[in-house]
Design a protein around this motif. Structure first.
Motif, PDB file in Angstrom:
ATOM      1  N   THR A   1      73.286  35.046  21.211  1.00  0.00           N
ATOM      2  CA  THR A   1      74.283  36.106  21.069  1.00  0.00           C
ATOM      3  C   THR A   1      75.441  35.708  20.155  1.00  0.00           C
ATOM      4  OG1 THR A   1      75.428  35.328  23.054  1.00  0.00           O
ATOM      5  CG2 THR A   1      73.798  37.090  23.344  1.00  0.00           C
ATOM      6  N   GLU A   2      75.375  34.526  19.561  1.00  0.00           N
ATOM      7  CA  GLU A   2      76.459  34.081  18.698  1.00  0.00           C
ATOM      8  C   GLU A   2      76.662  35.061  17.545  1.00  0.00           C
ATOM      9  OE1 GLU A   2      73.738  31.938  19.275  1.00  0.00           O
ATOM     10  OE2 GLU A   2      74.737  31.063  21.003  1.00  0.00           O
ATOM     11  N   GLY A   3      77.911  35.434  17.317  1.00  0.00           N
ATOM     12  CA  GLY A   3      78.248  36.306  16.202  1.00  0.00           C
ATOM     13  C   GLY A   3      77.997  37.777  16.435  1.00  0.00           C
ATOM     14  N   LEU A   4      77.536  38.144  17.617  1.00  0.00           N
ATOM     15  CA  LEU A   4      77.295  39.553  17.911  1.00  0.00           C
ATOM     16  C   LEU A   4      78.513  40.152  18.602  1.00  0.00           C
ATOM     17  CD1 LEU A   4      73.650  39.489  19.301  1.00  0.00           C
ATOM     18  CD2 LEU A   4      74.402  39.997  16.990  1.00  0.00           C
TER      19      LEU A   4
ATOM     20  N   ARG B   1      67.481  38.653  12.372  1.00  0.00           N
ATOM     21  CA  ARG B   1      67.885  38.674  13.787  1.00  0.00           C
ATOM     22  C   ARG B   1      66.669  38.623  14.701  1.00  0.00           C
ATOM     23  NH1 ARG B   1      70.598  37.098  17.929  1.00  0.00           N
ATOM     24  NH2 ARG B   1      70.675  38.615  19.596  1.00  0.00           N
ATOM     25  N   VAL B   2      65.642  39.393  14.397  1.00  0.00           N
ATOM     26  CA  VAL B   2      64.424  39.379  15.213  1.00  0.00           C
ATOM     27  C   VAL B   2      63.781  37.993  15.162  1.00  0.00           C
ATOM     28  CG1 VAL B   2      62.089  40.325  15.456  1.00  0.00           C
ATOM     29  CG2 VAL B   2      64.031  41.855  15.044  1.00  0.00           C
ATOM     30  N   ALA B   3      63.735  37.393  13.987  1.00  0.00           N
ATOM     31  CA  ALA B   3      63.168  36.043  13.858  1.00  0.00           C
ATOM     32  C   ALA B   3      63.975  35.043  14.689  1.00  0.00           C
ATOM     33  CB  ALA B   3      63.142  35.622  12.394  1.00  0.00           C
ATOM     34  N   GLU B   4      65.306  35.196  14.680  1.00  0.00           N
ATOM     35  CA  GLU B   4      66.158  34.304  15.466  1.00  0.00           C
ATOM     36  C   GLU B   4      65.869  34.435  16.957  1.00  0.00           C
ATOM     37  OE1 GLU B   4      70.930  33.454  16.192  1.00  0.00           O
ATOM     38  OE2 GLU B   4      70.305  35.381  15.373  1.00  0.00           O
ATOM     39  N   VAL B   5      65.740  35.658  17.436  1.00  0.00           N
ATOM     40  CA  VAL B   5      65.462  35.877  18.853  1.00  0.00           C
ATOM     41  C   VAL B   5      64.083  35.337  19.218  1.00  0.00           C
ATOM     42  CG1 VAL B   5      65.054  37.657  20.615  1.00  0.00           C
ATOM     43  CG2 VAL B   5      67.039  37.830  19.098  1.00  0.00           C
ATOM     44  N   ARG B   6      63.094  35.593  18.373  1.00  0.00           N
ATOM     45  CA  ARG B   6      61.736  35.101  18.654  1.00  0.00           C
ATOM     46  C   ARG B   6      61.657  33.585  18.655  1.00  0.00           C
ATOM     47  NH1 ARG B   6      58.121  39.282  14.968  1.00  0.00           N
ATOM     48  NH2 ARG B   6      58.442  41.100  16.303  1.00  0.00           N
TER      49      ARG B   6
ATOM     50  N   ALA C   1      64.062  31.574  19.568  1.00  0.00           N
ATOM     51  CA  ALA C   1      64.990  30.988  20.542  1.00  0.00           C
ATOM     52  C   ALA C   1      64.252  30.058  21.499  1.00  0.00           C
ATOM     53  CB  ALA C   1      65.707  32.090  21.312  1.00  0.00           C
ATOM     54  N   ASP C   2      64.846  28.915  21.727  1.00  0.00           N
ATOM     55  CA  ASP C   2      64.280  27.918  22.630  1.00  0.00           C
ATOM     56  C   ASP C   2      64.628  28.276  24.070  1.00  0.00           C
ATOM     57  OD1 ASP C   2      63.112  25.484  23.524  1.00  0.00           O
ATOM     58  OD2 ASP C   2      65.109  24.582  23.581  1.00  0.00           O
ATOM     59  N   ILE C   3      63.639  28.317  24.926  1.00  0.00           N
ATOM     60  CA  ILE C   3      63.894  28.657  26.327  1.00  0.00           C
ATOM     61  C   ILE C   3      63.947  27.424  27.220  1.00  0.00           C
ATOM     62  CG2 ILE C   3      62.878  30.948  26.107  1.00  0.00           C
ATOM     63  CD1 ILE C   3      60.402  29.814  27.617  1.00  0.00           C
ATOM     64  N   ASP C   4      63.611  26.274  26.676  1.00  0.00           N
ATOM     65  CA  ASP C   4      63.525  25.072  27.503  1.00  0.00           C
ATOM     66  C   ASP C   4      64.827  24.782  28.248  1.00  0.00           C
ATOM     67  OD1 ASP C   4      61.026  24.939  26.394  1.00  0.00           O
ATOM     68  OD2 ASP C   4      61.244  22.922  25.589  1.00  0.00           O
ATOM     69  N   HIS C   5      65.965  24.884  27.568  1.00  0.00           N
ATOM     70  CA  HIS C   5      67.233  24.551  28.218  1.00  0.00           C
ATOM     71  C   HIS C   5      67.564  25.530  29.346  1.00  0.00           C
ATOM     72  CE1 HIS C   5      68.470  27.534  25.234  1.00  0.00           C
ATOM     73  NE2 HIS C   5      69.601  27.687  25.895  1.00  0.00           N
ATOM     74  N   ILE C   6      67.210  26.803  29.171  1.00  0.00           N
ATOM     75  CA  ILE C   6      67.468  27.804  30.213  1.00  0.00           C
ATOM     76  C   ILE C   6      66.560  27.548  31.413  1.00  0.00           C
ATOM     77  CG2 ILE C   6      67.290  30.274  30.774  1.00  0.00           C
ATOM     78  CD1 ILE C   6      69.669  29.639  28.973  1.00  0.00           C
ATOM     79  N   LEU C   7      65.279  27.335  31.160  1.00  0.00           N
ATOM     80  CA  LEU C   7      64.350  27.079  32.256  1.00  0.00           C
ATOM     81  C   LEU C   7      64.699  25.793  32.991  1.00  0.00           C
ATOM     82  CD1 LEU C   7      60.915  28.067  30.673  1.00  0.00           C
ATOM     83  CD2 LEU C   7      62.220  29.320  32.396  1.00  0.00           C
ATOM     84  N   THR C   8      64.990  24.739  32.250  1.00  0.00           N
ATOM     85  CA  THR C   8      65.308  23.449  32.859  1.00  0.00           C
ATOM     86  C   THR C   8      66.531  23.568  33.766  1.00  0.00           C
ATOM     87  OG1 THR C   8      64.353  22.264  30.982  1.00  0.00           O
ATOM     88  CG2 THR C   8      65.872  21.035  32.374  1.00  0.00           C
ATOM     89  N   ALA C   9      67.556  24.276  33.288  1.00  0.00           N
ATOM     90  CA  ALA C   9      68.771  24.438  34.100  1.00  0.00           C
ATOM     91  C   ALA C   9      68.492  25.246  35.370  1.00  0.00           C
ATOM     92  CB  ALA C   9      69.854  25.122  33.272  1.00  0.00           C
ATOM     93  N   ALA C  10      67.543  26.165  35.321  1.00  0.00           N
ATOM     94  CA  ALA C  10      67.262  27.031  36.460  1.00  0.00           C
ATOM     95  C   ALA C  10      66.280  26.426  37.470  1.00  0.00           C
ATOM     96  CB  ALA C  10      66.699  28.366  35.963  1.00  0.00           C
ATOM     97  N   MET C  11      65.537  25.420  37.045  1.00  0.00           N
ATOM     98  CA  MET C  11      64.453  24.890  37.879  1.00  0.00           C
ATOM     99  C   MET C  11      64.950  23.902  38.935  1.00  0.00           C
ATOM    100  SD  MET C  11      61.489  24.370  35.008  1.00  0.00           S
ATOM    101  CE  MET C  11      60.448  23.479  36.144  1.00  0.00           C
ATOM    102  N   GLN C  12      64.268  23.937  40.087  1.00  0.00           N
ATOM    103  CA  GLN C  12      64.548  22.944  41.128  1.00  0.00           C
ATOM    104  C   GLN C  12      64.019  21.576  40.710  1.00  0.00           C
ATOM    105  OE1 GLN C  12      62.860  24.483  44.738  1.00  0.00           O
ATOM    106  NE2 GLN C  12      64.356  26.138  44.879  1.00  0.00           N
TER     107      GLN C  12
END
Length: 145
Positions: free
Chosen positions: A20-23, A98-103, A105-116
């Motif tokens: 969402t940077e710059g939006l 913008r679409v390329a940026e969203v596609r 996007a790395d999800i590893d940091h979000i998943l790792t932070a959410a995981m037990q």
């Protein structure tokens, strides 16, 4: 109930992973934009009224989501040749920056932070790939019939 809670958790994680940077600030949630985008992908060349009917969103919300998607270069619009008062929405032919940026996007940091247990990240990502392969955006339309 567990499926609904899991779905909500996955949606919130997906929203958190979208850059969402710059939006600027918008009146529509990331969730509603994603739902509208998925509907347009599943039903290209569709009018706003039909998207509203399928998603359950008011036409004003659908129009706001389409405006965001159009600004991002994710969708294109055409006048309906059969009824010049209607606008047809379809996925954009070319992938915008913008679409390329969203596609990308790395999800590893979000998943790792959410995981037990973050050590099982690869297992969770593999499970998400299986779900995505079997529960595509057309899944909701299939159960509605």
């Amino acid at each position: 109930m567990e499926l609904a809670l899991l779905g909500r958790t996955l949606m919130k994680l997906g929203e958190a992973a979208i850059p969402t940077e710059g939006l600027g600030a918008y009146g529509t949630s990331e969730q509603s934009v994603v739902i509208v985008a998925a509907d347009i992908k599943a039903h290209p060349g569709t009018p706003v009224k039909d998207i509203a009917a399928r998603t359950g969103f008011p036409q004003s919300k659908v129009s706001a989501c389409i405006a965001r998607l159009k600004e991002a270069g994710a969708v294109e619009t055409d006048t309906d040749p059969a009824d010049r008062r209607r606008t047809l929405i379809r996925p954009a032919e070319a992938v915008s920056a913008r679409v390329a940026e969203v596609r990308a996007a790395d999800i590893d940091h979000i998943l790792t932070a959410a995981m037990q247990d973050p050590d099982r990240l690869d297992e969770v990502k593999a499970a998400l790939c299986v779900l995505a392969a079997h529960l595509d955006p057309g899944a909701l339309a299939r159960i509605a019939n």
